[in-house]
Design a protein around this motif. Structure first.
Motif, mmCIF file in Angstrom:
data_model
loop_
_atom_site.group_PDB
_atom_site.id
_atom_site.type_symbol
_atom_site.label_atom_id
_atom_site.label_comp_id
_atom_site.label_asym_id
_atom_site.label_seq_id
_atom_site.Cartn_x
_atom_site.Cartn_y
_atom_site.Cartn_z
ATOM 1 N N ILE A 183 0.854 -1.193 0.000
ATOM 2 C CA ILE A 183 0.000 0.000 0.000
ATOM 3 C C ILE A 183 0.887 1.239 0.000
ATOM 4 O O ILE A 183 1.813 1.354 0.810
ATOM 5 N N VAL A 184 0.590 2.174 -0.892
ATOM 6 C CA VAL A 184 1.286 3.460 -0.911
ATOM 7 C C VAL A 184 0.251 4.568 -0.863
ATOM 8 O O VAL A 184 -0.639 4.652 -1.724
ATOM 9 N N GLY A 185 0.330 5.410 0.165
ATOM 10 C CA GLY A 185 -0.530 6.583 0.272
ATOM 11 C C GLY A 185 0.226 7.819 -0.157
ATOM 12 O O GLY A 185 1.394 8.000 0.214
ATOM 13 N N LEU A 186 -0.416 8.656 -0.939
ATOM 14 C CA LEU A 186 0.224 9.871 -1.453
ATOM 15 C C LEU A 186 -0.515 11.093 -0.928
ATOM 16 O O LEU A 186 -1.683 11.320 -1.280
ATOM 17 N N ARG A 187 0.160 11.840 -0.083
ATOM 18 C CA ARG A 187 -0.442 13.058 0.463
ATOM 19 C C ARG A 187 -0.245 14.199 -0.529
ATOM 20 O O ARG A 187 0.788 14.863 -0.559
ATOM 21 N N TYR A 188 -1.279 14.442 -1.337
ATOM 22 C CA TYR A 188 -1.220 15.513 -2.323
ATOM 23 C C TYR A 188 -1.247 16.865 -1.634
ATOM 24 O O TYR A 188 -2.061 17.103 -0.739
ATOM 25 N N PHE A 189 -0.403 17.764 -2.113
ATOM 26 C CA PHE A 189 -0.488 19.154 -1.670
ATOM 27 C C PHE A 189 -1.412 19.885 -2.661
ATOM 28 O O PHE A 189 -2.416 19.310 -3.073
ATOM 29 N N ASN A 190 -1.161 21.095 -3.040
ATOM 30 C CA ASN A 190 -2.119 21.843 -3.866
ATOM 31 C C ASN A 190 -1.915 21.548 -5.347
ATOM 32 O O ASN A 190 -1.083 22.163 -6.010
ATOM 33 N N VAL A 191 -2.720 20.612 -5.852
ATOM 34 C CA VAL A 191 -2.567 20.149 -7.228
ATOM 35 C C VAL A 191 -3.344 21.063 -8.176
ATOM 36 O O VAL A 191 -4.482 21.454 -7.888
ATOM 37 N N TYR A 192 -2.730 21.384 -9.311
ATOM 38 C CA TYR A 192 -3.410 22.168 -10.337
ATOM 39 C C TYR A 192 -3.058 21.610 -11.708
ATOM 40 O O TYR A 192 -2.036 20.941 -11.876
ATOM 41 N N GLY A 193 -3.932 21.847 -12.688
ATOM 42 C CA GLY A 193 -3.633 21.390 -14.039
ATOM 43 C C GLY A 193 -4.853 20.941 -14.809
ATOM 44 O O GLY A 193 -6.002 21.055 -14.345
ATOM 45 N N ASN A 194 -4.621 20.439 -16.005
ATOM 46 C CA ASN A 194 -5.670 20.082 -16.950
ATOM 47 C C ASN A 194 -6.674 19.082 -16.360
ATOM 48 O O ASN A 194 -6.286 18.178 -15.632
ATOM 49 N N LYS A 195 -7.940 19.264 -16.699
ATOM 50 C CA LYS A 195 -9.078 18.417 -16.330
ATOM 51 C C LYS A 195 -9.604 18.673 -14.917
ATOM 52 O O LYS A 195 -10.347 17.851 -14.371
ATOM 53 N N GLU A 196 -9.260 19.811 -14.326
ATOM 54 C CA GLU A 196 -9.848 20.141 -13.020
ATOM 55 C C GLU A 196 -11.052 21.065 -13.147
ATOM 56 O O GLU A 196 -11.700 21.372 -12.139
ATOM 57 N N VAL A 197 -11.382 21.503 -14.349
ATOM 58 C CA VAL A 197 -12.424 22.519 -14.500
ATOM 59 C C VAL A 197 -13.761 22.063 -13.931
ATOM 60 O O VAL A 197 -14.527 22.877 -13.385
ATOM 61 N N TYR A 198 -14.063 20.760 -14.006
ATOM 62 C CA TYR A 198 -15.362 20.285 -13.520
ATOM 63 C C TYR A 198 -15.417 20.202 -11.986
ATOM 64 O O TYR A 198 -16.461 19.839 -11.431
ATOM 65 N N LYS A 199 -14.338 20.560 -11.327
ATOM 66 C CA LYS A 199 -14.388 20.718 -9.876
ATOM 67 C C LYS A 199 -15.104 22.007 -9.495
ATOM 68 O O LYS A 199 -15.427 22.228 -8.326
ATOM 69 N N GLY A 200 -15.314 22.876 -10.471
ATOM 70 C CA GLY A 200 -16.034 24.115 -10.209
ATOM 71 C C GLY A 200 -15.325 24.979 -9.178
ATOM 72 O O GLY A 200 -14.130 25.233 -9.281
ATOM 73 N N LYS A 201 -16.075 25.403 -8.181
ATOM 74 C CA LYS A 201 -15.529 26.345 -7.198
ATOM 75 C C LYS A 201 -14.483 25.731 -6.276
ATOM 76 O O LYS A 201 -13.845 26.439 -5.496
ATOM 77 N N THR A 202 -14.292 24.412 -6.349
ATOM 78 C CA THR A 202 -13.234 23.780 -5.568
ATOM 79 C C THR A 202 -11.969 23.573 -6.401
ATOM 80 O O THR A 202 -11.020 22.946 -5.935
ATOM 81 N N ALA A 203 -11.959 24.072 -7.624
ATOM 82 C CA ALA A 203 -10.766 23.973 -8.477
ATOM 83 C C ALA A 203 -9.647 24.831 -7.910
ATOM 84 O O ALA A 203 -9.857 25.693 -7.053
ATOM 85 N N SER A 204 -8.439 24.614 -8.402
ATOM 86 C CA SER A 204 -7.254 25.294 -7.876
ATOM 87 C C SER A 204 -7.341 26.804 -8.068
ATOM 88 O O SER A 204 -8.019 27.314 -8.966
ATOM 89 N N MET A 205 -6.597 27.538 -7.237
ATOM 90 C CA MET A 205 -6.540 28.983 -7.380
ATOM 91 C C MET A 205 -5.809 29.380 -8.655
ATOM 92 O O MET A 205 -6.042 30.472 -9.179
ATOM 93 N N VAL A 206 -4.947 28.527 -9.162
ATOM 94 C CA VAL A 206 -4.287 28.831 -10.427
ATOM 95 C C VAL A 206 -5.340 28.967 -11.527
ATOM 96 O O VAL A 206 -5.344 29.936 -12.304
ATOM 97 N N LEU A 207 -6.262 28.013 -11.595
ATOM 98 C CA LEU A 207 -7.325 28.079 -12.597
ATOM 99 C C LEU A 207 -8.257 29.251 -12.326
ATOM 100 O O LEU A 207 -8.570 30.029 -13.235
ATOM 101 N N GLN A 208 -8.709 29.399 -11.100
ATOM 102 C CA GLN A 208 -9.684 30.436 -10.799
ATOM 103 C C GLN A 208 -9.128 31.838 -11.014
ATOM 104 O O GLN A 208 -9.799 32.712 -11.591
ATOM 105 N N LEU A 209 -7.895 32.068 -10.582
ATOM 106 C CA LEU A 209 -7.290 33.395 -10.765
ATOM 107 C C LEU A 209 -6.995 33.662 -12.238
ATOM 108 O O LEU A 209 -7.167 34.786 -12.719
ATOM 109 N N GLY A 210 -6.558 32.637 -12.951
ATOM 110 C CA GLY A 210 -6.290 32.800 -14.368
ATOM 111 C C GLY A 210 -7.537 33.193 -15.134
ATOM 112 O O GLY A 210 -7.514 34.085 -15.998
#
Length: 337
Positions: A183-210
């Motif tokens: 078992i490997v657990g990966l603690r993601y920090f603040n992920v941003y990038g392609n295909k996050e748009v459908y997260k809406g208002k929970t999408a990254s600040m990089v997308l929202q500010l851009g």
């Protein structure tokens, strides 16, 4: 980019939450680089929302338009849906499904979805000898002093972070009880990038500010924009997941860039690529807001062979091609209203 040499031909891979942001990127990575049999399991978008108006499912079929593998519609909290997976005899499970909205306060629903369902999937791994790679979160650290290290300062500020910490604790219990389990657990920090748009208002600040900069020539930030985060580009997150497949060392690992950057740094990156725009600062309404996260990735480098490749400057510049496309076709407005 291909991160492992093994073609994985004939291997069977399950991706829960495979129509979401990270899950869909994983599915398409395997399709592009390896001839594995990939199965996506997701509940997909519906009209169901939480009390804050955010969608309960962030999975969207449009994230998978190029996907040629098998899709199963199911809810990880529904045991009948999980039973359908038992006949596949998977080699790997990438567990990305979760309630990841940090503003949700419905504790029972989050813990039932994130913790109980994870335990059910672990039992499947035990019975079939499947390797589990799952999504944890930097939310486990709350506002503990950075840099954030595994095993230290794990004091979450919200129920989402608590649920991920409980998943990590459950991992350790299973590894002790079943020494042959991987078992490997990966603690993601603040992920941003392609295909996050459908997260809406929970999408990254990089997308929202851009998008704010493109649409309004003005962006809004919590005062005074000096809060720091470890922003990690989606390409590096995919790398970490693939490296975890090869790792012989089970455990929980941080996945970030290893550098804390401020929200004002994002603004600087955007201005460098988009030109000048106004910045408005306003009071932060969230008491649980993390003010400084920074991944200590020493163990991740040592045991997973992970080496982040994308600086914030490079990642924002690369991502802006997609952000401009989202703006041009009005997709963001259609999603968030």
């Amino acid at each position: 980019m291909q991160y492992i040499d093994d073609s994985l031909e004939g291997k069977r891979i399950l991706i829960t939450g495979g129509a979401g942001f990270i899950g869909s990127n994983l599915a398409l990575y395997f399709q592009k680089h390896h001839r594995a049999r990939v199965v996506v399991f997701d509940s997909f978008r519906s009209e169901k929302t939480f009390s804050n108006g955010h969608f309960k499912s962030l999975g969207h079929f449009k994230n998978l338009l190029d996907f040629k593998g098998e899709v199963i519609v199911g809810d990880i909290t529904n045991k009948a849906d999980l039973e359908r997976l038992e006949t596949y005899n998977f080699d790997y499970i990438f567990h990305q499904a979760a309630i990841s909205d940090t503003t949700i306060i419905h504790q029972e629903e989050i813990l039932r979805t994130n913790v109980n369902a994870y335990k059910d999937l672990l039992n499947l791994c035990v019975h079939q000898g499947v390797k589990m790679i799952y999504a944890s979160s930097a939310g486990v650290y709350g506002n503990s002093p950075a840099p954030n290290r595994i095993g230290s300062g794990e004091i979450p500020e919200n129920v989402y972070g608590f649920s991920k910490l409980m998943m990590d604790n459950l991992t350790q219990k299973y590894l002790e009880e079943y020494p042959n389990l991987s078992i490997v657990g990966l603690r993601y920090f603040n992920v941003y990038g392609n295909k996050e748009v459908y997260k809406g208002k929970t999408a990254s600040m990089v997308l929202q500010l851009g998008l704010q900069a493109l649409k309004q020539k003005r962006v809004r930030l919590f005062k005074k924009g000096e809060q720091k985060r470890d922003f990690v580009y989606i390409e590096d997150v995919i790398q970490a997941n693939i490296k975890a497949m090869e790792s012989k060392k089970s455990g929980v690992y941080n996945v970030g860039s290893g550098n804390a950057r401020s929200f004002n740094d994002i603004i600087a990156c955007l201005k460098e690529n988009l030109g000048e725009f106004a910045v408005e600062y306003f009071d932060n309404p969230y008491a649980f807001f993390q003010t400084h996260t920074e991944a200590d990735i020493t163990l991740t480098k040592e045991f997973l062979g992970y080496a982040p490749r994308f600086s914030l400057e490079y990642g924002v510049r690369d991502y802006l091609l997609k952000i401009k496309e989202i703006h041009a076709n009005g997709l963001w407005d259609a999603i968030v209203g």
